[in-house]
Design a protein around this motif. Structure first.
Motif, short mmCIF file in Angstrom:
data_model
loop_
_atom_site.label_atom_id
_atom_site.label_comp_id
_atom_site.label_asym_id
_atom_site.label_seq_id
_atom_site.Cartn_x
_atom_site.Cartn_y
_atom_site.Cartn_z
N SER A 32 12.23 -6.21 -8.82
CA SER A 32 11.77 -4.85 -9.15
C SER A 32 10.66 -4.85 -10.20
CB SER A 32 12.94 -4.00 -9.62
OG SER A 32 13.56 -4.58 -10.74
N TYR A 33 10.57 -5.88 -11.02
CA TYR A 33 9.50 -5.92 -12.01
C TYR A 33 8.21 -6.47 -11.44
CZ TYR A 33 13.13 -4.95 -15.40
OH TYR A 33 14.15 -4.35 -16.09
N ALA A 34 8.28 -7.15 -10.33
CA ALA A 34 7.08 -7.78 -9.75
C ALA A 34 6.23 -6.78 -8.96
CB ALA A 34 7.47 -8.95 -8.86
N ASN A 35 6.88 -5.96 -8.13
CA ASN A 35 6.13 -4.96 -7.36
C ASN A 35 7.05 -3.85 -6.91
OD1 ASN A 35 7.31 -5.54 -4.72
ND2 ASN A 35 6.16 -7.45 -4.80
N LYS A 36 6.44 -2.83 -6.31
CA LYS A 36 7.20 -1.63 -5.92
C LYS A 36 7.69 -1.70 -4.48
CE LYS A 36 4.74 1.34 -9.11
NZ LYS A 36 3.88 2.49 -9.28
N ILE B 16 0.84 -1.21 0.00
CA ILE B 16 0.00 0.00 0.00
C ILE B 16 0.87 1.26 0.00
CG2 ILE B 16 -1.62 1.35 1.38
CD1 ILE B 16 -2.84 -1.39 2.26
N VAL B 17 1.86 1.28 0.88
CA VAL B 17 2.74 2.45 0.99
C VAL B 17 3.51 2.68 -0.32
CG1 VAL B 17 4.85 3.23 2.15
CG2 VAL B 17 2.95 2.39 3.49
N ALA B 18 3.98 1.61 -0.94
CA ALA B 18 4.72 1.75 -2.20
C ALA B 18 3.79 2.14 -3.35
CB ALA B 18 5.46 0.46 -2.52
N GLN B 19 2.61 1.55 -3.38
CA GLN B 19 1.67 1.84 -4.46
C GLN B 19 1.21 3.30 -4.45
OE1 GLN B 19 0.95 -0.28 -6.91
NE2 GLN B 19 -0.26 1.29 -7.92
#
Length: 164
Positions: free
Chosen positions: A63-67, A48-51
Motif C-alpha cells: 500500500s505504500y508503494a502504489n495505489k 493510471i486508473v488508480a492514480q
C-alpha cells in the motif's frame, strides 16, 4: 485478519494452483510470454486508473508503494489471460470465439462487481462495471494477438501444438 486479507490470500492460492494445473509443461514458455505481456498492459492501466482516482483499493499489498492492486493487476489478471489464450477455441466459429471472450470477461467482471459491493478489496469511484468488461476484452484481445504474432503461429499449428 480481515475478510479482505483472507480474500487476497485465497485469490493467490487459487491462481497459483490454476496455473500449475492448467498450463501444460510444453506450454510454459508460451505462458510466460502471455503472462508478461498482459502484466504490462494491466499494470500500466491499473496504475493510471488508480492514480486518477477512478478506482480505489482500500485493502491491498504494498500500500505504500502504489495505489493499484498488486494482486489483481500484477498476478491474477495476467494468470487468467494465460488460461484464456492457451485454451482459446482457434478452429471454432467466430460466434464461438466471441462467446469465449464474452464468458471470460463477464465472469471476471461479475466477480469484481461482487468484490466491489461486499468488500473493501476494490471500490469504484468514477468507474463502472462495463469499463472493466471493455478493458478486459481489449487487453485479452491484444494479448492473444501478441501471442499469435510473437510465436508466428498459424491456426493449424496452434491447435496441433496444444494437442501434444
Amino acid at each position: 485478519m480481515s475478510k479482505e486479507v483472507i480474500i487476497l490470500i485465497v485469490a493467490w492460492f487459487i491462481t497459483i494452483n490454476m496455473l500449475v494445473l492448467l498450463v501444460p509443461k510444453n506450454k510454459i514458455r508460451e505462458a510466460q510470454v502471455i503472462f508478461l505481456f498482459k502484466q504490462l498492459l494491466s499494470w500500466l492501466l491499473g496504475l493510471i486508473v488508480a492514480q486518477y482516482k477512478l478506482i480505489e483499493y482500500p485493502v491491498r499489498l504494498f500500500s505504500y508503494a502504489n495505489k493499484a492492486s498488486f494482486t489483481f493487476e500484477f498476478f491474477i489478471f495476467p494468470a487468467l489471460c494465460v488460461v484464456f489464450v492457451l485454451y482459446y477455441p482457434e478452429r471454432k466459429s467466430h460466434t464461438r470465439q466471441f462467446m469465449y471472450y464474452l464468458y471470460f470477461c463477464t465472469a471476471i467482471t461479475t466477480l469484481e462487481i461482487f468484490l466491489e459491493k461486499y468488500t473493501n478489496v476494490i471500490g469504484y469511484i468514477h468507474w463502472a462495471w462495463y469499463l472493466t468488461w471493455i478493458t478486459l476484452f481489449l487487453t485479452f484481445y491484444a494479448s492473444r494477438k501478441y501471442y499469435v504474432w510473437f510465436f508466428r503461429l498459424k491456426p493449424k499449428e496452434k491447435v496441433a501444438d496444444l494437442e501434444k
